[in-house]
Design a protein around this motif. Structure first.
Motif: not given
Length: 119
Positions: A72-78
């Protein structure tokens, strides 16, 4: 005549007794102990002390499973959605007013983004 040596291998079996906590009635004892309050207390204390988005992020990092938080912290892969979210919040400014020369009792009510807030 040739004598052949016979070796016997003894296999040792151990009997393990499976203890089923439900059959022992542990659940009946545990239902009267407020374990959720005990385990949730540190997280709620951290959350109560959070004053900005960065503090909330740290609360989530300590509370959530590492793999879930990282996803989630990575922007959900995008990372586009993550960047857009950070950009949107960076455009907001908060101006703090310092209380000086006031005597108690102080009225700490204010409006934040158009909503009444009691401090």
């Amino acid at each position: 005549s040739a004598h052949s040596a016979c070796t016997f291998q003894y296999i040792e079996y151990s009997v393990t007794m499976v203890i089923n906590p439900h059959k022992l009635g542990v659940h009946k004892v545990l239902q009267h102990i407020p374990l959720n309050k005990v385990f949730d207390a540190p997280a709620k204390a951290r959350l109560a002390k959070a004053v900005n988005i960065a503090d909330l992020r740290l609360c989530a990092k300590q509370r959530a499973h590492k793999m879930v938080f990282d996803y989630l912290d990575s922007g959900a892969d995008d990372e586009i959605s993550l960047r857009r979210g950070k950009d949107a919040y960076s455009e907001l400014e908060m101006h703090y007013h310092i209380l000086a020369g006031l005597k108690p009792p102080l009225d700490m009510r204010t409006k934040i983004f158009g909503c009444d807030v009691k401090l």
